[in-house]
Design a protein around this motif. Sequence first.
Motif, mmCIF file in Angstrom:
data_model
loop_
_atom_site.group_PDB
_atom_site.id
_atom_site.type_symbol
_atom_site.label_atom_id
_atom_site.label_comp_id
_atom_site.label_asym_id
_atom_site.label_seq_id
_atom_site.Cartn_x
_atom_site.Cartn_y
_atom_site.Cartn_z
ATOM 1 N N GLN A 28 0.880 -1.084 0.072
ATOM 2 C CA GLN A 28 0.046 0.172 0.019
ATOM 3 C C GLN A 28 0.891 1.097 0.085
ATOM 4 O O GLN A 28 2.178 1.162 0.036
ATOM 5 C CB GLN A 28 -0.944 0.095 1.178
ATOM 6 C CG GLN A 28 -0.188 0.169 2.623
ATOM 7 C CD GLN A 28 -1.159 -0.035 3.748
ATOM 8 O OE1 GLN A 28 -1.935 -0.618 3.785
ATOM 9 N NE2 GLN A 28 -0.863 1.219 4.718
ATOM 10 N N ILE A 30 3.219 4.428 -0.407
ATOM 11 C CA ILE A 30 4.340 4.926 -1.348
ATOM 12 C C ILE A 30 5.002 3.656 -1.788
ATOM 13 O O ILE A 30 5.381 3.356 -3.034
ATOM 14 C CB ILE A 30 5.425 5.523 0.072
ATOM 15 C CG1 ILE A 30 4.801 6.860 0.067
ATOM 16 C CG2 ILE A 30 6.841 5.635 -1.048
ATOM 17 C CD1 ILE A 30 5.691 7.466 1.200
ATOM 18 N N GLU A 49 6.071 -8.048 1.681
ATOM 19 C CA GLU A 49 4.902 -7.474 2.341
ATOM 20 C C GLU A 49 4.403 -8.345 3.501
ATOM 21 O O GLU A 49 4.270 -9.658 3.089
ATOM 22 C CB GLU A 49 4.047 -6.790 1.490
ATOM 23 C CG GLU A 49 2.665 -6.464 1.883
ATOM 24 C CD GLU A 49 2.671 -4.986 2.866
ATOM 25 O OE1 GLU A 49 3.150 -4.131 2.479
ATOM 26 O OE2 GLU A 49 2.206 -5.285 3.854
ATOM 27 N N ASP A 75 7.716 -10.829 6.587
ATOM 28 C CA ASP A 75 7.704 -10.010 7.807
ATOM 29 C C ASP A 75 9.280 -9.409 8.079
ATOM 30 O O ASP A 75 10.131 -9.997 8.613
ATOM 31 C CB ASP A 75 7.129 -10.633 8.994
ATOM 32 C CG ASP A 75 7.091 -9.975 10.489
ATOM 33 O OD1 ASP A 75 7.490 -8.680 10.308
ATOM 34 O OD2 ASP A 75 6.688 -10.485 11.657
ATOM 35 N N ASN A 102 11.497 0.327 2.546
ATOM 36 C CA ASN A 102 10.355 0.983 2.805
ATOM 37 C C ASN A 102 9.379 0.574 3.511
ATOM 38 O O ASN A 102 8.643 1.544 4.282
ATOM 39 C CB ASN A 102 9.565 1.176 1.189
ATOM 40 C CG ASN A 102 8.482 1.703 1.273
ATOM 41 O OD1 ASN A 102 8.154 2.854 1.470
ATOM 42 N ND2 ASN A 102 7.232 0.848 1.416
ATOM 43 N N SER A 107 1.635 4.424 9.268
ATOM 44 C CA SER A 107 0.193 5.234 9.122
ATOM 45 C C SER A 107 -0.545 4.532 10.205
ATOM 46 O O SER A 107 -1.725 5.259 10.493
ATOM 47 C CB SER A 107 -0.342 4.704 7.759
ATOM 48 O OG SER A 107 -0.534 3.292 7.718
ATOM 49 N N TYR A 170 9.312 6.944 16.108
ATOM 50 C CA TYR A 170 9.424 6.897 14.661
ATOM 51 C C TYR A 170 10.368 8.022 14.348
ATOM 52 O O TYR A 170 11.216 7.673 13.643
ATOM 53 C CB TYR A 170 7.802 7.567 14.302
ATOM 54 C CG TYR A 170 8.018 7.632 12.740
ATOM 55 C CD1 TYR A 170 7.952 6.339 12.089
ATOM 56 C CD2 TYR A 170 8.191 8.858 12.120
ATOM 57 C CE1 TYR A 170 7.810 6.682 10.483
ATOM 58 C CE2 TYR A 170 8.145 9.041 10.770
ATOM 59 C CZ TYR A 170 7.869 7.934 9.664
ATOM 60 O OH TYR A 170 8.046 8.003 8.641
ATOM 61 N N LYS A 174 13.936 6.752 12.327
ATOM 62 C CA LYS A 174 14.265 7.213 11.066
ATOM 63 C C LYS A 174 15.580 7.865 10.853
ATOM 64 O O LYS A 174 16.392 7.872 10.121
ATOM 65 C CB LYS A 174 13.052 8.122 10.350
ATOM 66 C CG LYS A 174 11.883 7.391 10.200
ATOM 67 C CD LYS A 174 11.781 6.302 9.188
ATOM 68 C CE LYS A 174 10.780 5.582 8.593
ATOM 69 N NZ LYS A 174 10.834 4.604 7.407
ATOM 70 N N THR A 203 3.587 12.734 2.863
ATOM 71 C CA THR A 203 3.287 12.297 1.302
ATOM 72 C C THR A 203 1.938 11.737 1.739
ATOM 73 O O THR A 203 1.883 10.717 2.557
ATOM 74 C CB THR A 203 4.016 11.172 1.226
ATOM 75 O OG1 THR A 203 5.324 11.858 1.083
ATOM 76 C CG2 THR A 203 3.899 10.969 -0.309
HETATM 77 N N1 NAD Z 1 3.494 8.990 4.023
HETATM 78 C C1 NAD Z 1 4.656 9.836 4.515
HETATM 79 O O1 NAD Z 1 4.008 10.985 4.875
HETATM 80 C C2 NAD Z 1 5.796 9.457 4.753
HETATM 81 C C3 NAD Z 1 6.815 10.339 5.107
HETATM 82 C C4 NAD Z 1 7.941 10.176 5.454
HETATM 83 C C5 NAD Z 1 8.350 8.853 5.221
HETATM 84 N N2 NAD Z 1 7.486 7.909 5.321
HETATM 85 C C6 NAD Z 1 7.998 6.409 5.210
HETATM 86 O O2 NAD Z 1 7.741 5.763 3.742
HETATM 87 C C7 NAD Z 1 7.426 4.543 4.123
HETATM 88 C C8 NAD Z 1 6.185 4.280 3.554
HETATM 89 O O3 NAD Z 1 5.042 5.084 4.067
HETATM 90 P P1 NAD Z 1 3.627 4.841 3.799
HETATM 91 O O4 NAD Z 1 2.830 6.200 3.925
HETATM 92 O O5 NAD Z 1 3.171 4.210 2.363
HETATM 93 O O6 NAD Z 1 3.088 4.009 4.891
HETATM 94 P P2 NAD Z 1 2.232 2.852 5.250
HETATM 95 O O7 NAD Z 1 1.980 2.810 6.747
HETATM 96 O O8 NAD Z 1 0.750 3.267 4.471
HETATM 97 O O9 NAD Z 1 2.592 1.496 4.856
HETATM 98 C C9 NAD Z 1 3.527 0.743 5.154
HETATM 99 C C10 NAD Z 1 3.513 -0.720 4.643
HETATM 100 O O10 NAD Z 1 4.726 -1.375 5.307
HETATM 101 C C11 NAD Z 1 4.111 -2.827 5.530
HETATM 102 N N3 NAD Z 1 4.673 -3.180 6.783
HETATM 103 C C12 NAD Z 1 4.504 -2.715 8.044
HETATM 104 N N4 NAD Z 1 5.064 -3.656 8.932
HETATM 105 C C13 NAD Z 1 5.708 -4.613 8.254
HETATM 106 C C14 NAD Z 1 6.543 -5.684 8.385
HETATM 107 N N5 NAD Z 1 6.905 -5.927 9.435
HETATM 108 N N6 NAD Z 1 6.844 -6.430 7.566
HETATM 109 C C15 NAD Z 1 6.744 -6.261 6.107
HETATM 110 N N7 NAD Z 1 5.575 -4.994 5.797
HETATM 111 C C16 NAD Z 1 5.502 -4.160 6.687
HETATM 112 C C17 NAD Z 1 2.531 -2.529 5.934
HETATM 113 O O11 NAD Z 1 1.898 -3.680 5.622
HETATM 114 C C18 NAD Z 1 2.310 -1.153 4.825
HETATM 115 O O12 NAD Z 1 1.952 -2.001 3.673
HETATM 116 C C19 NAD Z 1 7.527 4.328 5.580
HETATM 117 O O13 NAD Z 1 8.815 3.692 5.986
HETATM 118 C C20 NAD Z 1 7.243 5.573 6.015
HETATM 119 O O14 NAD Z 1 7.952 5.571 7.479
HETATM 120 C C21 NAD Z 1 6.289 8.296 4.846
#
Ligand code: NAD
Length: 264
Positions: A28, A30, A49, A75, A102, A107, A170, A174, A203
Motif C-alpha cells: 500500500q 508509497i 509485504e 515480515d 520502505n 500510518s 518513529y 528514521k 506524503t
Molecule cells: N507517507 C508519509 O508521509 C511518509 C513520510 C516520510 C516517510 N515515510 C515512510 O515511507 C514508508 C512508506 O510510508 P507509507 O505512507 O506508504 O506507510 P504505510 O503505513 O501506509 O505503509 C507501510 C507498509 O509497510 C508494511 N509493513 C509494516 N510492517 C511490516 C513488516 N513487519 N514487514 C513487512 N511489511 C510491513 C505495511 O503492511 C504497509 O503495507 C514508511 O517507511 C514511512 O515511514 C512516509
Amino acid sequence: MNATDRNSQNLVFPSLSGRVAIVTGAGQGIGRVFAKAFAKSGAIPVIAERNMKNAESVAQEIVADGRQAVAIETDVADPTSIQRMVAAVDARFGRIDVLVNNAGLFSTLEMRSFDQIPLEEWERVLRVNVTGPFLCACAVLPAMKRAKWGRIVNIASAAVPLGRPNYLHYIASKSALQGMTYSMARELGPDGIAVNSLLPGATFTEIERKTVTPQQKERIIGMQCIPRAETPEDLVGTVLFLSSDATGFLTGQSIVVDGGATHR
Ligand SMILES: NC(=O)c1ccc[n+]([C@@H]2O[C@H](COP(=O)([O-])OP(=O)(O)OC[C@H]3O[C@@H](n4cnc5c(N)ncnc54)[C@H](O)[C@@H]3O)[C@@H](O)[C@H]2O)c1
C-alpha cells in the motif's frame, strides 16, 4: 494527465530493465507506487509485504498492465521470514539488484507525547523500522556482492530534520536509519553497492492516518516552496534514480523530497 503524472512518465534514466528490485512494505501507500514504477521502468519488483492480500493485489495490478511482479509474504521484523523471501528471489532470478527499505510502522501510529509511549510500542517501532532494514540489507548482501553491483535505498523521513513532536519512536527510528545509511555506504562502497536515504516530506497516499490532522496538512503545505500536497508519485524519480547506474559514485547521501519545506 496531471502535472505529476506527466513528470513521472518523462523521466529518463540509465535503464533499470531486467533489474530485480525488492520493495519492502509495497502492499500500500508509497511502496505500492514504487513497485508499479519499477515495473514500468522494466525492472521486476518483489513486493515483500506482511499483508499478503494487499501484496497480491499490487502484483495483479502490475501483471494486468502487462509487466512482471512477484509478491512474497515477508515480515521484516523476522529474520527467518526475510531469509526465506531472499532465497526465493535469488533462486528464481539469480540476482538481487535493488533493495528499497520502505516497510515501516507509520500510518498506524498514534500521536502521543513521548512519556506516554508504551515500552512495547517503542520496541516494536524500532524492531520494524530499524532492525528490519538492517536484516534485509544483511540478507541481500551475498547476491549484491556476487554481482559487484547493488543499490540500497533507505526510506527515512523529512520529519527527522524537522524534529516533529509526538512520535518520538518513529523519529528515533528514521534518524537511526539515516545513520545506518552513512555507515553501510562506507562498508559497501568497495563492492559496488551504493546506499542512500530518501527522506519524503508529509506524503498523502490512499491510506488515512492520524499523524497529520487537516490543520497540520495545511500548515505543512504552507511551509513548502511548491504549495500543494505531496504524493507518492513525487518520490518516484528519486527512488528510480537512486536505484540506477546513474548513482555509481553517489553514496552515503540523504535526499530530501519535501517540496522545499526544509533546506539542508
Ligand atoms: N507517507 C508519509 O508521509 C511518509 C513520510 C516520510 C516517510 N515515510 C515512510 O515511507 C514508508 C512508506 O510510508 P507509507 O505512507 O506508504 O506507510 P504505510 O503505513 O501506509 O505503509 C507501510 C507498509 O509497510 C508494511 N509493513 C509494516 N510492517 C511490516 C513488516 N513487519 N514487514 C513487512 N511489511 C510491513 C505495511 O503492511 C504497509 O503495507 C514508511 O517507511 C514511512 O515511514 C512516509
